[in-house]
Structure formats: C-alpha cells, structure tokens
Enzyme design. Sequence first.
Site, PDB file in Angstrom:
ATOM      1  CG  ASP A 197      -5.762   0.209  11.995  1.00 30.26           C
ATOM      2  OD1 ASP A 197      -5.914   0.462  11.052  1.00 30.26           O
ATOM      3  OD2 ASP A 197      -6.185  -0.871  12.587  1.00 30.26           O
ATOM      4  CB  SER A 244       0.238   9.395   7.779  1.00 27.17           C
ATOM      5  OG  SER A 244      -0.726   9.154   8.504  1.00 27.17           O
ATOM      6  CE  LYS A 264      -2.316  -1.256  11.023  1.00 21.21           C
ATOM      7  NZ  LYS A 264      -3.082  -0.475  10.017  1.00 21.21           N
ATOM      8  CE  LYS A 287      -3.166   0.099   3.264  1.00 13.85           C
ATOM      9  NZ  LYS A 287      -3.994   0.199   4.343  1.00 13.85           N
TER      10      LYS A 287
HETATM   11  P1  NDP Z   1     -12.512   3.017  14.125  1.00 11.19           P
HETATM   12  O1  NDP Z   1     -11.842   2.580  15.184  1.00 11.19           O
HETATM   13  O2  NDP Z   1     -12.561   4.341  13.930  1.00 11.19           O
HETATM   14  O3  NDP Z   1     -13.758   2.324  13.599  1.00 11.19           O
HETATM   15  C1  NDP Z   1     -13.875   0.983  13.287  1.00 11.19           C
HETATM   16  C2  NDP Z   1     -15.383   0.744  12.915  1.00 11.19           C
HETATM   17  O4  NDP Z   1     -15.430  -0.732  12.606  1.00 11.19           O
HETATM   18  C3  NDP Z   1     -16.253   0.777  14.095  1.00 11.19           C
HETATM   19  O5  NDP Z   1     -17.422   1.437  13.531  1.00 11.19           O
HETATM   20  C4  NDP Z   1     -16.400  -0.521  14.685  1.00 11.19           C
HETATM   21  O6  NDP Z   1     -17.420  -0.748  15.501  1.00 11.19           O
HETATM   22  C5  NDP Z   1     -16.205  -1.534  13.390  1.00 11.19           C
HETATM   23  N1  NDP Z   1     -15.702  -2.655  14.092  1.00 11.19           N
HETATM   24  C6  NDP Z   1     -14.229  -2.791  14.366  1.00 11.19           C
HETATM   25  N2  NDP Z   1     -13.991  -4.187  14.705  1.00 11.19           N
HETATM   26  C7  NDP Z   1     -15.147  -4.723  14.328  1.00 11.19           C
HETATM   27  C8  NDP Z   1     -15.697  -6.125  14.192  1.00 11.19           C
HETATM   28  N3  NDP Z   1     -14.620  -7.187  14.578  1.00 11.19           N
HETATM   29  N4  NDP Z   1     -16.870  -6.349  13.847  1.00 11.19           N
HETATM   30  C9  NDP Z   1     -17.623  -5.557  13.426  1.00 11.19           C
HETATM   31  N5  NDP Z   1     -17.422  -4.297  13.539  1.00 11.19           N
HETATM   32  C10 NDP Z   1     -16.040  -3.750  14.051  1.00 11.19           C
HETATM   33  O7  NDP Z   1     -11.390   2.268  12.829  1.00 11.19           O
HETATM   34  P2  NDP Z   1     -11.016   3.148  11.391  1.00 11.19           P
HETATM   35  O8  NDP Z   1     -12.233   3.603  10.770  1.00 11.19           O
HETATM   36  O9  NDP Z   1      -9.852   3.833  11.316  1.00 11.19           O
HETATM   37  O10 NDP Z   1     -10.654   1.786  10.516  1.00 11.19           O
HETATM   38  C11 NDP Z   1     -11.560   0.885   9.991  1.00 11.19           C
HETATM   39  C12 NDP Z   1     -10.708   0.107   8.879  1.00 11.19           C
HETATM   40  O11 NDP Z   1     -10.197   0.949   8.087  1.00 11.19           O
HETATM   41  C13 NDP Z   1      -9.837  -0.921   9.632  1.00 11.19           C
HETATM   42  O12 NDP Z   1      -9.653  -2.253   8.707  1.00 11.19           O
HETATM   43  C14 NDP Z   1      -8.456  -0.157   9.301  1.00 11.19           C
HETATM   44  O13 NDP Z   1      -7.360  -1.049   9.520  1.00 11.19           O
HETATM   45  C15 NDP Z   1      -8.744   0.448   8.085  1.00 11.19           C
HETATM   46  N6  NDP Z   1      -8.082   1.864   7.706  1.00 11.19           N
HETATM   47  C16 NDP Z   1      -7.829   2.624   8.566  1.00 11.19           C
HETATM   48  C17 NDP Z   1      -7.206   3.788   8.276  1.00 11.19           C
HETATM   49  C18 NDP Z   1      -7.305   5.258   9.028  1.00 11.19           C
HETATM   50  O14 NDP Z   1      -6.710   6.140   8.593  1.00 11.19           O
HETATM   51  N7  NDP Z   1      -7.958   5.238  10.108  1.00 11.19           N
HETATM   52  C19 NDP Z   1      -6.281   3.846   7.019  1.00 11.19           C
HETATM   53  C20 NDP Z   1      -6.327   2.781   6.228  1.00 11.19           C
HETATM   54  C21 NDP Z   1      -7.257   1.567   6.635  1.00 11.19           C
HETATM   55  P3  NDP Z   1     -17.135  -0.819  17.090  1.00 11.19           P
HETATM   56  O15 NDP Z   1     -17.119   0.759  17.559  1.00 11.19           O
HETATM   57  O16 NDP Z   1     -18.504  -0.971  17.585  1.00 11.19           O
HETATM   58  O17 NDP Z   1     -16.033  -1.556  17.448  1.00 11.19           O
END
Ligand code: NDP
Length: 444
Positions: A166, A376, A126, A114
């Site tokens: 993350d 970033s 990571k 990526k």
């Molecule tokens: P957040 O913690 O802000 O949000 C994660 C969301 O996904 C929440 O709504 C959470 O619900 C839900 N979630 C997490 N784990 C589970 C699970 N096991 N089952 C169902 N729902 C789940 O994280 P991000 O938005 O930052 O990240 C989301 C994804 O994007 C991840 O895969 C991350 O690696 C990827 N990502 C993030 C980046 C970033 O800049 N933030 C960059 C690139 C990729 P709940 O709150 O109820 O747990």
Amino acid sequence: MSYVDEVIDRVVKENPCEPEFHQAVKEVLNSLRPVVEANEEKYRRDALLERIVNPERQIKFRVPWVDDKGQVQVNTGYRVQYNSAIGPYKGGIRLHPSVNLGIIKFLGFEQVFKNSLTGLPIGGGKGGSDFDPKGKSDREVMAFCQSFITELYKYIGADTDVPAGDIGTGAREIGYMYGQYKRIRGVYEGVLTGKGLSYGGSLARKEATGYGLLYIVNEMMNCKGDTLQGKTVIVSGAGNVATYAIEKAYQLGAKPVTCSDSTGWVYDPEGIDLAALKEIKEVKRARLTEYKNYRPNAEYHEGRGVWTVKADIALPCATQNELNLDDAKALVANGVKVVAEGANMPTTQEATDYLQEKGVIFLPGKAANAGGVATSALEMSQNSERLSWTFEEVDQKLQGIMANIFHNIDNAAKKYGFEGNYVVGANIAGFEKVVDAMNAQGIV
Ligand code: NDP
C-alpha cells in the site's frame, strides 16, 4: 431511530478520534439503507450491522529498530483483521507517518466490501505503521521491516491473513518482510502478495491497480457508447497506482496530463512523460521537482492544484480526502464528466455528493481500485498451485474481473432504484455476498 442511525451513533461514540473510520462507516451504511430497511427486524435481532462494523480482531504492537546512527527508534504497528466470512483476511500494509488505528480501520472496513466485489474468496483486513520509509537508507528500511514481521508473523499465514503493499510499501519492503517471515517460520508459502517475480510474485501485479482502474472506466464508457480515445485525464499521485493508471490511459488512447506528490504537482499539456516519471519515482525515489529536468516545457507547482486543470476524466490516485468540495466544483466547472477513485476514499463525502448531483459519473474506490487486490488473489492462486501464469493470462483475468465488477455494481444500483449511482451499487453488491456468508456461518 432507524437501525442504521443507531449503529452509526454507536460507532462514533465507541471509536472516538477516528474521523476517517466514521466517514467510511457512514458512507457505507447510509447507502445500504434500502437493503437494511427491507430486512430490519432480522438484521437487528442478529446484530448484523454491529458485527459488520466491528473488526474480528485488531492487533497493535511495538516496532523497535536501530537507525544508521545507532539510535533505537520505536514505531507502532497495526493489523486489523476485519472480516473473514468469505476468505482469509487480505489487505495491504501502509507505511506512512499519518497511520493510526482509525486510518487502518477505515481501510480495513472498505477492504471487506472491495474484496467481496472482486468475486474472489478473500476476506478483508489492513495493516501498517507510522514508520516513514522516505529518506531512510535501505538498511534502515530492512531493520524496520524485519522488526515489524518479527511480531506480525504470529498472526498471518497463507490460509489465514495475507498482507500486501500500500502507500509506502512497495517491492523492496515486501521483499524484506517476506525474507524475515520465511526465516522465522521456516516455510515457503504465499503469505504476502506483491512479491518479486523471482520468489513467487505474479506478473501484472505491479500494474494491476492502475490498469484495473482504466479497465473499469473503459467498460463503463463503452456501455454508454463512448470510449477513452482522445480524452484528457487528470491524475493525482505519482506512486504505484498513479503510474500504471497513466500507462494504461495512454494504451487506451487517452492523454494523461498531470501527476502529483505530497510536495507539488506537474501539468504537462503534451502528456505526462511516463519514462521520466518512472525514473524519478521508481529508480531515484526523488521528488517531482525533478520532472522539469526531463520536460522543460511542463509546469511544476508547489502544493495542491491538480483538480484545477481542464479535463474529461479525473483519477484521484494519492490518498484519502485529497479531493474536497472546492475541488469538485472546479472539476465540474472545467467539464469533467467522470471521476474514478484509484486511491481509497480520496473524495470527501461533500465532494462525492456534489459530483453526483451535477451528473458526474462517479466510480468509488472499492470498485474502481479493486484490480490490485484481485490480482493479489490471483497471485495467491498461483502460489497455491506452484505455477506462474503469463502476463497476458493475468491481465486478461484482470480485465474480466473489472468488467464484472462494473456490471455487478450497475445491476445492484438498478435493482434498488438508484440507477447510475455506483456508490450505492458497490456498497450493496459487496455487502450482499458478505452477509450471505455470515448468515450461513451462524453467530461467530
Ligand atoms: P504509493 O506510496 O506508491 O504512492 C502514493 C502517492 O500518493 C505518492 O505520490 C505520494 O506522494 C502521494 N501521497 C501519499 N500520501 C499523501 C498525502 N498525505 N498528501 C499528498 N500526497 C500523498 O502508494 P500507492 O500508489 O500504492 O497507493 C495510492 C492509493 O491507492 C492509496 O490510497 C492506496 O490505499 C490505494 N490503493 C493502492 C493499491 C495498490 O495496489 N498499491 C490497491 C488499492 C488501493 P509522496 O511520495 O510525496 O508521499
């Protein structure tokens, strides 16, 4: 046995009980077959694939902290420094009870390709911990973050390894980690990204992953003579990526109608109320059950189900393996034409294969969600020159980066005879740059 199969076998044997890591390695190596087969003798002699799949370094450590009742808690911390061929290690810190070494390795491995795709000088890494910030007081979160950094500070630095947010690591956690790093090292440097704006953060970083996701979808659609205007979008997740994907979807004329968290999901046929979503998740840190208080006509369902809603575009933005084969069948039956991954590896291999077989355009996470890490890297540039760019400046660069990523993966897919297969295109385009740098740097 082919070199690719040999290496996959070895990875499975040498890394037992790490299914997500196996999944990520298989997905990447299988799609690299045309490149590897064209260079098999050299790559085998140089053990190139063995060096690609083995992290340069993995660090595992104890994280003791005291909870509000005076009880000592112990979590496990990880940092996997995967590959530094093209720049300092760069990748987020995940705080979630599901975190283990295999999860961090899968994420680190994906991150290498990526980061390469962004075109910026960042290697892959990571980290994370099985600590769960949910339900903890601010003081408890601070105690954990300080303890985590008290060990991790030895291995990170603005020119060596620059972690970011993350799942579970947002502005609050980054702030506590940065404060502790500065206190221990006594230096004010850009060692973390996703920082607050008052202490070196970049405008548009918070929005970048979600915005970038929509920019790449938009670019792809424009190239096919289509637009996002009037399209119905289903989104999973309700965190950082999902929220800003929803925001940008609106700005580009589409209608996002779902979001979800780990307890349930919302279907709002009139379009998700973005202000309500931000208040529930960013301010109150509450569950999506609250959404009905803002929009009585919306539906709230316990459990999974986002992928059963009729739509044009699906954006999985929650977590790994959240979209399985049955979900993929539902998407196709409901007329979804595009799936773009906001999360890392949210689609299972079987689901990806099915979607591609059925002609659904599939943009893999390592390309589609690269806007976060790209911004970033822009934050690192601003920290190095001790300047802050405007929102528009950063956003414009982000748009350019996402458009370039699309054209690079599109061209790589075409070059190897896989036109329209963006999984192959992303893996090959990401791999080629890293391999060039590794070859130039000798056996290290
Ligand atoms: P957040 O913690 O802000 O949000 C994660 C969301 O996904 C929440 O709504 C959470 O619900 C839900 N979630 C997490 N784990 C589970 C699970 N096991 N089952 C169902 N729902 C789940 O994280 P991000 O938005 O930052 O990240 C989301 C994804 O994007 C991840 O895969 C991350 O690696 C990827 N990502 C993030 C980046 C970033 O800049 N933030 C960059 C690139 C990729 P709940 O709150 O109820 O747990």
